[in-house]
Design a protein around this motif. Structure first.
Motif, PDB file in Angstrom:
ATOM      1  N   GLU A  20      -1.834 -22.778   6.695  1.00 21.37           N
ATOM      2  CA  GLU A  20      -3.092 -23.314   7.223  1.00 21.37           C
ATOM      3  C   GLU A  20      -4.204 -22.317   6.925  1.00 21.37           C
ATOM      4  O   GLU A  20      -4.035 -21.125   7.132  1.00 21.37           O
ATOM      5  CB  GLU A  20      -3.011 -23.518   8.743  1.00 21.37           C
ATOM      6  N   GLY A  21      -5.340 -22.778   6.437  1.00 27.33           N
ATOM      7  CA  GLY A  21      -6.472 -21.890   6.181  1.00 27.33           C
ATOM      8  C   GLY A  21      -6.538 -21.406   4.746  1.00 27.33           C
ATOM      9  O   GLY A  21      -5.750 -21.816   3.888  1.00 27.33           O
ATOM     10  N   SER A  22      -7.495 -20.509   4.508  1.00 25.70           N
ATOM     11  CA  SER A  22      -7.780 -20.035   3.156  1.00 25.70           C
ATOM     12  C   SER A  22      -6.910 -18.840   2.771  1.00 25.70           C
ATOM     13  O   SER A  22      -6.412 -18.108   3.630  1.00 25.70           O
ATOM     14  CB  SER A  22      -9.250 -19.615   3.051  1.00 25.70           C
ATOM     15  N   ALA A  23      -6.789 -18.636   1.472  1.00 31.29           N
ATOM     16  CA  ALA A  23      -6.054 -17.485   0.948  1.00 31.29           C
ATOM     17  C   ALA A  23      -6.846 -16.206   1.210  1.00 31.29           C
ATOM     18  O   ALA A  23      -8.076 -16.222   1.332  1.00 31.29           O
ATOM     19  CB  ALA A  23      -5.813 -17.667  -0.545  1.00 31.29           C
ATOM     20  N   PHE A  24      -6.142 -15.077   1.307  1.00 28.25           N
ATOM     21  CA  PHE A  24      -6.786 -13.776   1.498  1.00 28.25           C
ATOM     22  C   PHE A  24      -5.920 -12.708   0.837  1.00 28.25           C
ATOM     23  O   PHE A  24      -4.788 -12.968   0.422  1.00 28.25           O
ATOM     24  CB  PHE A  24      -6.993 -13.466   2.989  1.00 28.25           C
ATOM     25  N   PHE A  25      -6.473 -11.511   0.726  1.00 23.47           N
ATOM     26  CA  PHE A  25      -5.784 -10.395   0.074  1.00 23.47           C
ATOM     27  C   PHE A  25      -5.482  -9.301   1.097  1.00 23.47           C
ATOM     28  O   PHE A  25      -6.210  -9.142   2.074  1.00 23.47           O
ATOM     29  CB  PHE A  25      -6.638  -9.810  -1.051  1.00 23.47           C
ATOM     30  N   LEU A  26      -4.439  -8.538   0.830  1.00 20.61           N
ATOM     31  CA  LEU A  26      -4.146  -7.365   1.648  1.00 20.61           C
ATOM     32  C   LEU A  26      -3.415  -6.319   0.821  1.00 20.61           C
ATOM     33  O   LEU A  26      -2.830  -6.626  -0.213  1.00 20.61           O
ATOM     34  CB  LEU A  26      -3.334  -7.738   2.894  1.00 20.61           C
ATOM     35  N   ARG A  27      -3.516  -5.068   1.297  1.00 24.88           N
ATOM     36  CA  ARG A  27      -2.729  -3.981   0.698  1.00 24.88           C
ATOM     37  C   ARG A  27      -1.563  -3.733   1.650  1.00 24.88           C
ATOM     38  O   ARG A  27      -1.758  -3.508   2.845  1.00 24.88           O
ATOM     39  CB  ARG A  27      -3.580  -2.716   0.537  1.00 24.88           C
ATOM     40  N   ALA A  28      -0.359  -3.757   1.136  1.00 28.18           N
ATOM     41  CA  ALA A  28       0.852  -3.672   1.970  1.00 28.18           C
ATOM     42  C   ALA A  28       0.903  -2.395   2.801  1.00 28.18           C
ATOM     43  O   ALA A  28       1.431  -2.395   3.905  1.00 28.18           O
ATOM     44  CB  ALA A  28       2.091  -3.802   1.096  1.00 28.18           C
ATOM     45  N   ARG A  29       0.322  -1.312   2.300  1.00 25.82           N
ATOM     46  CA  ARG A  29       0.399  -0.046   3.043  1.00 25.82           C
ATOM     47  C   ARG A  29      -0.354  -0.095   4.365  1.00 25.82           C
ATOM     48  O   ARG A  29      -0.150   0.739   5.241  1.00 25.82           O
ATOM     49  CB  ARG A  29      -0.094   1.124   2.194  1.00 25.82           C
ATOM     50  N   TYR A  30      -1.258  -1.083   4.525  1.00 25.51           N
ATOM     51  CA  TYR A  30      -1.990  -1.210   5.776  1.00 25.51           C
ATOM     52  C   TYR A  30      -1.203  -1.967   6.841  1.00 25.51           C
ATOM     53  O   TYR A  30      -1.661  -2.104   7.976  1.00 25.51           O
ATOM     54  CB  TYR A  30      -3.341  -1.896   5.539  1.00 25.51           C
ATOM     55  N   LEU A  31      -0.042  -2.472   6.491  1.00 26.49           N
ATOM     56  CA  LEU A  31       0.809  -3.161   7.457  1.00 26.49           C
ATOM     57  C   LEU A  31       1.542  -2.126   8.305  1.00 26.49           C
ATOM     58  O   LEU A  31       1.996  -1.104   7.785  1.00 26.49           O
ATOM     59  CB  LEU A  31       1.835  -4.037   6.732  1.00 26.49           C
ATOM     60  N   SER A  32       1.675  -2.384   9.590  1.00 28.87           N
ATOM     61  CA  SER A  32       2.416  -1.450  10.437  1.00 28.87           C
ATOM     62  C   SER A  32       3.674  -2.079  11.024  1.00 28.87           C
ATOM     63  O   SER A  32       4.625  -1.374  11.360  1.00 28.87           O
ATOM     64  CB  SER A  32       1.526  -0.905  11.560  1.00 28.87           C
ATOM     65  N   LEU A  33       3.711  -3.404  11.135  1.00 28.65           N
ATOM     66  CA  LEU A  33       4.876  -4.081  11.725  1.00 28.65           C
ATOM     67  C   LEU A  33       5.694  -4.867  10.700  1.00 28.65           C
ATOM     68  O   LEU A  33       6.887  -5.041  10.860  1.00 28.65           O
ATOM     69  CB  LEU A  33       4.423  -5.042  12.834  1.00 28.65           C
ATOM     70  N   VAL A  34       5.006  -5.324   9.670  1.00 20.29           N
ATOM     71  CA  VAL A  34       5.659  -6.149   8.645  1.00 20.29           C
ATOM     72  C   VAL A  34       5.933  -5.273   7.432  1.00 20.29           C
ATOM     73  O   VAL A  34       5.052  -4.548   6.973  1.00 20.29           O
ATOM     74  CB  VAL A  34       4.766  -7.344   8.244  1.00 20.29           C
ATOM     75  N   SER A  35       7.134  -5.329   6.908  1.00 20.55           N
ATOM     76  CA  SER A  35       7.446  -4.555   5.704  1.00 20.55           C
ATOM     77  C   SER A  35       6.961  -5.315   4.474  1.00 20.55           C
ATOM     78  O   SER A  35       6.779  -6.536   4.517  1.00 20.55           O
ATOM     79  CB  SER A  35       8.954  -4.313   5.599  1.00 20.55           C
ATOM     80  N   GLU A  36       6.765  -4.573   3.389  1.00 19.91           N
ATOM     81  CA  GLU A  36       6.340  -5.218   2.141  1.00 19.91           C
ATOM     82  C   GLU A  36       7.374  -6.239   1.693  1.00 19.91           C
ATOM     83  O   GLU A  36       7.043  -7.300   1.171  1.00 19.91           O
ATOM     84  CB  GLU A  36       6.114  -4.150   1.058  1.00 19.91           C
ATOM     85  N   ASP A  37       8.639  -5.936   1.929  1.00 18.19           N
ATOM     86  CA  ASP A  37       9.715  -6.866   1.569  1.00 18.19           C
ATOM     87  C   ASP A  37       9.667  -8.143   2.411  1.00 18.19           C
ATOM     88  O   ASP A  37      10.163  -9.192   1.999  1.00 18.19           O
ATOM     89  CB  ASP A  37      11.090  -6.203   1.759  1.00 18.19           C
TER      90      ASP A  37
END
Length: 200
Positions: A20-37
């Motif tokens: 739901e909603g629009s696409a967006f971008f993120l850098r994985a290193r800014y995640l603290s709870l979700v792993s890149e995997d």
């Protein structure tokens, strides 16, 4: 909330399309709870994990905004923080983005200080004391400022700068006391000022 589609656009950077909603971008290193995997299509995120994904997206957008400033000119961390805050960006996002940019050496206060001193010399003749105060007012740490000043004055003679300032002041003042006071205000040491005055 689920990820409908995900694709890596750069190393560590992902384009996320939610269901739901629009696409967006993120850098994985800014995640603290979700792993890149854990960033994969179809994964069902709970509210807390989704908030972590949204947070990482906000920090990445701040990183891109900071890079736009850095592309135009060298910046110092304090100055860049102030510019981003003026845009209404919350400090928690700024800190994380600027930490990353410092790690990558896109943002470097020591490099900024050296560049600022070179630019400043074009139109100003000032002594170490004044230049140190100006760097401090821009948020440059004392140790970094001292290194930049040492490098600057290894290439530029402070006595010559004092002489240049003296010649400029002579066109404005004839009063010797006013000239002396102005040179002190410009950050020159007493011995440098007296040496220049003695030659005239």
């Amino acid at each position: 909330m689920q990820i409908a589609e995900i694709k890596q656009t750069f190393p560590g950077v992902y384009e996320i399309t939610p269901d739901e909603g629009s696409a967006f971008f993120l850098r994985a290193r800014y995640l603290s709870l979700v792993s890149e995997d854990g960033l994969e299509a179809g994964f069902d995120f709970d509210e807390i994990m989704w908030a972590d994904v949204v947070h990482a997206s906000y920090v990445y957008s701040v990183e891109k905004l900071a890079m736009a400033y850095l592309a135009r000119a060298e910046q110092c961390r304090a100055g860049l923080t102030a510019k981003l805050q003026k845009k209404g960006v919350p400090r928690k996002y700024i800190e994380q983005a600027l930490d990353y940019l410092e790690e990558c050496h896109f943002l470097d206060d020591a490099r900024f200080a050296s560049a600022w001193l070179r630019d400043r010399m074009i139109n100003h003749a000032e002594g170490r004391g004044r230049l140190a105060a100006e760097l401090a007012s821009r948020g440059i740490e004392r140790k970094q400022a001292a290194c930049a000043l040492d490098e600057f004055f290894s290439e530029n003679d402070e006595q010559e700068l004092c002489s240049r300032a003296y010649q400029k002041l002579l066109r404005i003042h004839r009063d010797a006391n006013k000239i002396y006071t102005s040179l002190v205000r410009l950050g020159f040491k007493n011995r440098e000022i007296l040496a220049v005055i003695a030659k005239k």
